[in-house]
Design an enzyme around this catalytic site. Structure first.
Site, short mmCIF file in Angstrom:
data_model
loop_
_atom_site.label_atom_id
_atom_site.label_comp_id
_atom_site.label_asym_id
_atom_site.label_seq_id
_atom_site.Cartn_x
_atom_site.Cartn_y
_atom_site.Cartn_z
N GLN A 15 -34.26 -22.42 -6.90
CA GLN A 15 -34.38 -21.68 -8.16
C GLN A 15 -33.13 -21.78 -9.02
OE1 GLN A 15 -33.20 -17.20 -7.77
NE2 GLN A 15 -34.70 -17.60 -6.13
N HIS A 127 -27.45 -26.42 -19.23
CA HIS A 127 -28.86 -26.56 -19.59
C HIS A 127 -29.73 -26.74 -18.36
CE1 HIS A 127 -27.32 -30.79 -19.58
NE2 HIS A 127 -28.43 -30.98 -18.85
#
Length: 352
Positions: A15, A127
């Site tokens: 994650q 990002h």
């Protein structure tokens, strides 16, 4: 060669957590524009936050029928893939002054840059990314759907790649796959990028402690180096690049992966600057929170990591949330470690 601690406990990159303003905006954004699916949700009303987990699955992949449910929870903590965890703190959606920090504005930029932030932090998180067959066609579709851009494919010096913006202003790199048609799915979640101070220290942590494999090293002399780390299956390891600095073999290998890489960016010289400290996103201004791994034996892995000199923000037995830990990498970024197959409450309320 000693086996990395993460390899012993089957640590899998699972994650990337981002704080958001409004889940009613952010969740549909990723579902409708990138084909992501909500695979689980936790609601903690007494703690005033909710967590939304989104995955870009393979076509035909079996997904939980009901979210949230025990089925979706078990899916989340045993999954082979990687997801986005979107964290919503109640009330932010109605606060006109609430804004997250994307990680890309900072005082370490030239004052002439539009991203320069006087008295701001030093940039950290950069990002996430999705790989696609055709960057130009994909960006046309996204733009027609109302998605805004930080950089379109032909803007600036770097042609053929783009940065879309999500509703909170986080950057989403749109990257061309190594081969057209390698996947039938139009998108795959392909990277999380973070800036670091010291490349050698960071490499040691993610390779020797966490067990990730370095598969590509790209250097712009006298400027910066990007390192791409990934969790590979045994079969994928057979085809991994023998020379990670060889662009001709390493870059295509990365571009053919379905699972995301961890991209580490080191701007040369920062390791010699005693005052340099990236902002991790967990103090003001907040945004990015952590990356996370599911592991086989959380307590034993944390004990071995601590013996190896790794520092912790939270150990498994500490706090109200049991069954998870937060290690700190050399830059102080939080690395969540979750027991594979974990279930709530873990010291927390049940799912509402």
């Amino acid at each position: 060669m000693e086996t990395p601690i993460g390899t012993k406990y089957r640590a899998n990159f699972q994650q990337t957590m981002l704080r958001i303003k409004d889940p009613k905006v952010s969740v549909p954004f990723y579902e409708q524009n990138f084909g992501m699916k909500l695979i689980h949700r936790y609601d903690f009303p007494e703690f005033k936050f909710s967590l939304y987990f989104l995955e870009r699955p393979r076509e035909g992949q079996a997904l939980p029928k009901t979210v949230p449910s025990l089925e979706s929870e078990q899916y989340l903590w045993t999954m082979q893939g990687c997801c986005l965890e979107l964290t919503h703190n109640y009330g932010s959606e109605s606060d006109p002054d609430f804004k997250v920090w994307s990680g890309n504005h900072g005082r370490d930029l030239p004052e002439s840059s539009p991203l320069y932030m006087k008295d701001g932090p030093i940039r950290g998180f950069g990002h996430i990314a999705f790989n696609v067959d055709d960057v130009y066609a994909t960006c046309d579709v996204l733009e027609k759907a109302g998605v805004k851009f930080q950089k379109k494919p032909d803007d600036g010096r770097m042609k053929g790649l783009a940065f879309a913006l999500d509703p909170d202003g986080y950057w989403i790199e749109i990257v061309k796959r190594a081969e057209t048609g390698v996947f039938s799915e139009p998108f795959n979640l392909s990277q999380t990028m973070k800036r670091v101070k010291d490349a050698a220290a960071t490499r040691h942590f993610y390779e020797k402690i966490m067990g990730l494999q370095l598969v590509y090293e790209m250097t712009i002399p006298n400027d910066f180096t990007n390192y791409f780390f990934v969790c590979l299956s045994d079969e994928e390891k057979k085809n991994a690049p023998t020379d990670v600095t060889d662009r001709e073999q390493a870059k295509p290998f990365v571009g053919r992966l379905w699972q995301p890489v961890l991209e580490i960016t080191h701007n040369h010289g920062t390791e010699k600057d005693e005052a340099f400290q990236v902002h991790t996103g967990n103090s003001d201004p907040q945004g990015f929170g952590h990356i996370g791994f599911i592991v086989d034996d959380l307590v034993s892995m944390c004990k071995e990591m601590e013996a190896a000199g790794v520092k912790f923000f939270k150990k498994p037995e500490e706090g109200k949330i049991q069954g998870i830990a937060f290690a700190l990498d050399p830059d102080g970024y939080r690395v969540e470690l979750i027991q594979r197959g974990a279930t709530i409450p873990m010291g927390m309320p049940t799912v509402g």
